[in-house]
Design a protein around this motif. Structure first.
Motif, PDB file in Angstrom:
ATOM      1  N   GLY A 160       0.729  -0.927  -0.078  1.00 55.25           N
ATOM      2  CA  GLY A 160      -0.306   0.321   0.063  1.00 55.25           C
ATOM      3  C   GLY A 160       0.761   1.707  -0.207  1.00 55.25           C
ATOM      4  O   GLY A 160       0.403   2.076  -1.159  1.00 55.25           O
ATOM      5  N   ALA A 164       1.170   4.410  -2.689  1.00 53.79           N
ATOM      6  CA  ALA A 164       1.063   5.417  -1.686  1.00 53.79           C
ATOM      7  C   ALA A 164       2.042   6.356  -3.022  1.00 53.79           C
ATOM      8  O   ALA A 164       2.082   8.251  -3.191  1.00 53.79           O
ATOM      9  CB  ALA A 164       1.124   6.093  -0.718  1.00 53.79           C
ATOM     10  N   TRP A 178      -5.056   6.304  -1.471  1.00 55.35           N
ATOM     11  CA  TRP A 178      -4.194   5.557  -0.340  1.00 55.35           C
ATOM     12  C   TRP A 178      -4.209   6.244   0.768  1.00 55.35           C
ATOM     13  O   TRP A 178      -5.368   5.372   1.738  1.00 55.35           O
ATOM     14  CB  TRP A 178      -3.387   5.399  -0.631  1.00 55.35           C
TER      15      TRP A 178
END
Length: 358
Positions: A160, A164, A178
Motif C-alpha cells: 500500500g 502511495a 491510499w
C-alpha cells in the motif's frame, strides 16, 4: 558579533502587518506545528515562552493544528501549566529508549506500547483539561488508510505504501487514493480552514479519542504500529499525520484577518512527507500569505552539539549509546533558549522586518 539564532520569514499579508504594528499576541489566529520528530526539540524553549508567557497576554481564540510531534506539542500547550507540560515533553522525548535484539531495530509493537504509555502519563485523566481550554482549539492531524492500507498487514502495508509513493509522485491528490487526512478537531466550533485541497474528513475530538488520535498522529509507518478504529472516526488504520500533512501547507489565506504564527525548523512548508524529494512542491503559495515563520538560523544550527538539529537518524547513529544521544539533544535544547530570548526581544519592537517565504 554572534550569529543570530532566530530568523523570521513571512508571507506578504503578514509582512505588511509586522511592518505596521510588530508582533502582537492578539493578532495570532492559528499556530501550526509540523511533524519532524526530534527536530521539534529545538523549538521547545520557544514553545514554552509562547504558551507560558506571551500568548496569555491576549484573550482571543487560537486554533492549534499539529501533526506527529506537533500534535503532542500543541496538546501540551492546552494544559493548565503549559510551561511545565512542554518542559516535561522535551525531557521524556529525550529519555526515550526501546528494547531490541542485538543489531535489530525495536519491534514496532514494542515502540507503540512504550510510546502510548508515555502519552498516557501526560494526558490520561486530563482530557477534559485539554478539550475545555477557554482560548485554544486543538486539531490533531492523522493519515487514515484506504484500500490496502485500510488495515495494517505484513504484506498489504508495504504494498500500500508503495502505491502511495508512486501515486504521490504523479500528483499530490493521487496520494488520496491510499491515504486520507482525518482531522480530530475541537468540537466547539467549525474547523477554521477549507479542506478541499486534499481528500479529508473532520471528526469531533473527544475525551475518548484524544490519546488514540495523538498516538496515531505520531505513528511513523514501520517504526510504530498503526492505530486502528479510533472512536468517533472512520474505521481502519491510522498513521502519522505527517504523511499527508508533513508541514501543514494549508489554505490559511481563507482566514479573514490576523496572522498564522508558525514556529518551525526550516523556512519551507512541505505539504506531505512523501513530497520531501519534490523541491517544486516546497515553494510558497498564496495560501501562506498570512504566515509568520520562526526558524532557527542555519549557521546557528551548525554550531549546535552534533553540528545540526537533532533528528530521528540520531537513534541509529548513536545506537545503544543512549547517554551520548541524550547529552547532545539536551545540549541542543539548552542552546535553543536563544530562540525564545530573541523572539521576546522582537516582540518589544513597534515594527518587525521579515524575510519573504522562499
Amino acid at each position: 558579533m554572534s550569529t543570530p539564532a532566530l530568523q523570521v520569514y513571512a508571507g506578504p499579508r503578514s509582512r505588511a502587518l509586522l511592518r505596521e504594528r510588530g508582533l502582537r499576541p492578539q493578532d495570532v489566529r492559528v499556530i501550526p506545528a509540523a511533524a519532524g520528530g526530534a527536530k521539534g526539540l529545538v523549538l521547545n524553549p520557544l514553545d514554552r515562552y509562547l504558551f507560558g508567557h506571551w500568548l496569555p497576554r491576549a484573550d482571543q481564540v487560537v486554533h492549534l493544528m499539529g501533526a506527529s510531534i506537533g500534535a503532542w506539542r500543541m496538546a501540551a500547550g492546552c494544559l493548565a501549566d503549559p510551561d511545565s507540560a512542554l518542559a516535561r515533553l522535551a525531557k521524556d522525548y529525550v529519555m526515550q529508549s526501546y528494547e531490541h535484539a542485538p543489531g535489530k531495530a525495536p519491534l514496532a509493537s514494542h515502540v507503540s506500547a512504550v510510546f502510548g504509555a508515555k502519552l498516557g502519563e501526560h494526558f490520561a485523566g486530563r482530557e477534559a483539561e485539554v478539550l475545555a481550554h477557554p482560548r485554544y482549539r486543538l486539531h490533531v492531524f492523522t493519515s487514515h488508510g484506504r484500500h490496502l492500507l485500510s488495515r495494517q498487514g505484513r504484506w498489504r502495508t508495504p504494498l500500500g505504501y508503495a502505491g502511495a509513493f508512486f501515486g504521490n509522485a504523479v500528483h499530490r491528490r493521487a496520494l488520496g487514493v491510499w491515504l486520507e487526512r482525518v482531522v480530530f478537531a475541537d468540537a466547539r466550533e467549525p474547523f477554521p480552514l477549507p479542506t478541499s485541497d486534499f481528500r479529508s474528513q473532520v471528526v469531533p475530538l473527544s475525551a475518548a479519542n484524544l490519546q488514540p488520535a495523538i498516538l496515531a498522529s505520531c505513528s511513523i509507518p514501520f517504526w510504530l504500529d498503526a492505530v486502528h478504529d479510533i472512536p468517533g472516526g472512520p474505521r481502519g488504520a491510522y498513521w502519522d499525520g505527517g504523511i499527508t500533512d508533513y508541514h501543514l501547507h494549508l489554505p490559511y489565506d481563507a482566514l479573514p484577518d490576523g496572522i498564522v504564527l508558525y514556529p518551525h525548523f526550516q523556512p519551507q512548508i512541505v505539504p506531505g512527507w512523501l513530497d520531501k524529494a519534490f523541491k517544486r512542491r516546497h515553494r510558497a503559495t498564496r495560501w501562506l500569505d498570512p504566515l509568520v515563520v520562526l526558524v532557527p538560523h542555519p549557521d546557528w544550527a551548525r554550531a549546535l552539539p552534533g553540528s545540526k538539529l537533532p533528528d530521528r537518524n540520531d537513534f541509529k547513529a548513536y545506537g545503544d549509546d543512549h547517554a551520548g544521544r541524550q547529552r547532545v539533544w539536551r545540549g541542543a535544547i539548552a542552546e535553543s533558549q536563544r530562540l525564545a530570548d530573541e523572539f521576546a526581544r522582537l516582540c518589544e519592537r513597534d515594527t518587525v522586518d521579515a524575510l519573504p517565504l522562499p
